[in-house]
Design a protein around this motif. Structure first.
Motif, PDB file in Angstrom:
ATOM      1  N   THR A 129      -2.725  -3.938   1.928  1.00 38.76           N
ATOM      2  CA  THR A 129      -1.538  -3.993   1.135  1.00 38.76           C
ATOM      3  C   THR A 129      -0.976  -5.111   1.524  1.00 38.76           C
ATOM      4  O   THR A 129      -0.274  -5.825   0.940  1.00 38.76           O
ATOM      5  N   LEU A 130      -1.010  -5.230   3.079  1.00 41.98           N
ATOM      6  CA  LEU A 130      -0.147  -6.217   3.761  1.00 41.98           C
ATOM      7  C   LEU A 130      -0.826  -7.597   3.708  1.00 41.98           C
ATOM      8  O   LEU A 130      -0.020  -8.685   3.291  1.00 41.98           O
ATOM      9  N   ALA A 131      -2.246  -7.741   3.367  1.00 47.29           N
ATOM     10  CA  ALA A 131      -2.856  -8.974   3.144  1.00 47.29           C
ATOM     11  C   ALA A 131      -2.616  -9.397   1.668  1.00 47.29           C
ATOM     12  O   ALA A 131      -2.435 -10.701   1.186  1.00 47.29           O
ATOM     13  N   LEU A 132      -2.380  -8.333   0.676  1.00 46.75           N
ATOM     14  CA  LEU A 132      -2.056  -8.617  -0.537  1.00 46.75           C
ATOM     15  C   LEU A 132      -0.554  -9.055  -0.659  1.00 46.75           C
ATOM     16  O   LEU A 132      -0.094  -9.908  -1.581  1.00 46.75           O
ATOM     17  N   ASP A 133       0.484  -8.398   0.012  1.00 46.38           N
ATOM     18  CA  ASP A 133       1.806  -8.510   0.014  1.00 46.38           C
ATOM     19  C   ASP A 133       2.445  -8.232   1.258  1.00 46.38           C
ATOM     20  O   ASP A 133       2.727  -7.159   1.483  1.00 46.38           O
ATOM     21  N   SER A 134       2.739  -9.406   1.662  1.00 45.96           N
ATOM     22  CA  SER A 134       3.476  -9.126   3.218  1.00 45.96           C
ATOM     23  C   SER A 134       4.900  -8.775   3.042  1.00 45.96           C
ATOM     24  O   SER A 134       5.467  -8.383   4.130  1.00 45.96           O
ATOM     25  N   THR A 135       5.204  -8.660   2.034  1.00 45.19           N
ATOM     26  CA  THR A 135       6.645  -8.190   1.612  1.00 45.19           C
ATOM     27  C   THR A 135       6.995  -6.751   1.287  1.00 45.19           C
ATOM     28  O   THR A 135       8.266  -6.544   1.301  1.00 45.19           O
ATOM     29  N   HIS A 136       5.835  -5.996   1.444  1.00 43.97           N
ATOM     30  CA  HIS A 136       5.808  -4.917   0.894  1.00 43.97           C
ATOM     31  C   HIS A 136       6.988  -4.095   1.757  1.00 43.97           C
ATOM     32  O   HIS A 136       6.780  -4.023   2.963  1.00 43.97           O
ATOM     33  N   GLY A 137       7.855  -3.322   1.405  1.00 42.68           N
ATOM     34  CA  GLY A 137       9.025  -2.534   1.912  1.00 42.68           C
ATOM     35  C   GLY A 137       8.726  -1.390   2.650  1.00 42.68           C
ATOM     36  O   GLY A 137       9.499  -0.999   3.483  1.00 42.68           O
ATOM     37  N   MET A 138       7.344  -0.591   2.164  1.00 37.79           N
ATOM     38  CA  MET A 138       7.254   0.586   2.871  1.00 37.79           C
ATOM     39  C   MET A 138       5.917   0.581   3.700  1.00 37.79           C
ATOM     40  O   MET A 138       5.757   1.624   4.653  1.00 37.79           O
ATOM     41  N   VAL A 139       5.000  -0.329   3.555  1.00 36.97           N
ATOM     42  CA  VAL A 139       4.045  -0.184   4.348  1.00 36.97           C
ATOM     43  C   VAL A 139       3.819  -0.105   5.724  1.00 36.97           C
ATOM     44  O   VAL A 139       2.964   0.448   6.363  1.00 36.97           O
ATOM     45  N   ARG A 140       4.772  -0.860   6.452  1.00 38.97           N
ATOM     46  CA  ARG A 140       4.878  -0.888   7.982  1.00 38.97           C
ATOM     47  C   ARG A 140       5.116   0.426   8.452  1.00 38.97           C
ATOM     48  O   ARG A 140       4.669   1.006   9.557  1.00 38.97           O
ATOM     49  N   ALA A 141       6.097   1.364   7.678  1.00 38.29           N
ATOM     50  CA  ALA A 141       6.409   2.593   8.275  1.00 38.29           C
ATOM     51  C   ALA A 141       5.292   3.626   8.074  1.00 38.29           C
ATOM     52  O   ALA A 141       4.953   4.473   8.705  1.00 38.29           O
ATOM     53  N   ALA A 142       4.520   3.331   6.760  1.00 37.21           N
ATOM     54  CA  ALA A 142       3.582   4.275   6.576  1.00 37.21           C
ATOM     55  C   ALA A 142       2.313   3.732   7.609  1.00 37.21           C
ATOM     56  O   ALA A 142       1.905   4.899   8.155  1.00 37.21           O
TER      57      ALA A 142
END
Length: 227
Positions: A64-77
């Protein structure tokens, strides 16, 4: 109990992601696949299989991060999955990134605090827990008491586990490690009681382990509090 509140957040995130514009469907779809693996893990009774599912979730979050580094929930996940794998160092890294880059959340601060306490960064961890409680009380959701109860449970279980490690080291003849883990475990139990001082079960757990360490003053004190 430690997974309950964060999964409510994740479920909301999955629903939210479906409403995102079609310009970034792939990243959100992949993120939801990771959430699905984590949800499967919580229902898995086999610890090894649950851990494998969390690792599959992490792989999806990395994608997900590779596709979209601005994703707002992935780091917490990501932090949450590492937390459930007891990989506290990686969990801290991702929770701190989430709180720094994304919107700070109760769940991220709560688990960040527990991770730091597990790493013997007790003062930092305690401060993070207080931040979580403060955010929760300001949210107006009415879940502040539940968050404290779950956190006290998590710390109690962690403290008991650490103390049990100490007992294992004692049997193996490693006295220094035994004492270190026992004292560390007992200190975590004190933190749990500090969050919920009405908990007689936590007081009883402290009394039992203080007695095993020969601390009769605390044993007697917490026996009274457990009545």
């Amino acid at each position: 109990m430690r997974t309950k509140s964060i999964y409510l957040v994740f479920c909301s995130a999955a629903i939210f992601s479906c409403s995102k514009p079609a310009s970034q469907p792939t990243a959100f779809d992949v993120f939801n696949e990771g959430v699905a693996f984590s949800l499967d893990a919580i229902n898995e009774t086999d610890a090894a299989k649950a851990a494998a599912l969390e690792r599959r979730a992490i792989a999806k979050y990395e994608q997900t991060l590779a596709l979209d580094s601005t994703h707002g929930m992935v780091r917490a996940a990501m932090g949450h999955s590492y937390y459930l794998l007891d990989d506290y160092k990686n969990a801290v890294q991702w929770f701190e990134a989430s709180n720094r880059i994304d919107t700070a959340s109760v769940a991220a601060y709560r688990e960040l605090g527990i991770c730091k306490i597990a790493l013997n960064r007790t003062e930092e961890g305690w401060n993070d827990l207080q931040t979580a409680f403060r955010l929760d009380s300001l949210s107006g959701t009415g879940r502040a008491a539940e968050t404290k109860r779950i956190t006290a449970d998590d710390l109690y279980n962690m403290g008991c586990k650490a103390f049990a490690y100490g007992e294992t080291y004692a049997v193996q003849g490693e006295a220094a490690k035994a004492t270190g883990f026992k004292e560390f475990g007992l200190n975590i139990l004190f933190l749990a009681y500090g969050i919920e001082s009405s908990r007689k079960d936590i007081a009883a757990g402290i009394a039992e382990r203080a007695g095993k360490l020969g601390d009769t003053a605390r044993q007697q004190k917490y026996r009274k509090l457990a009545r």
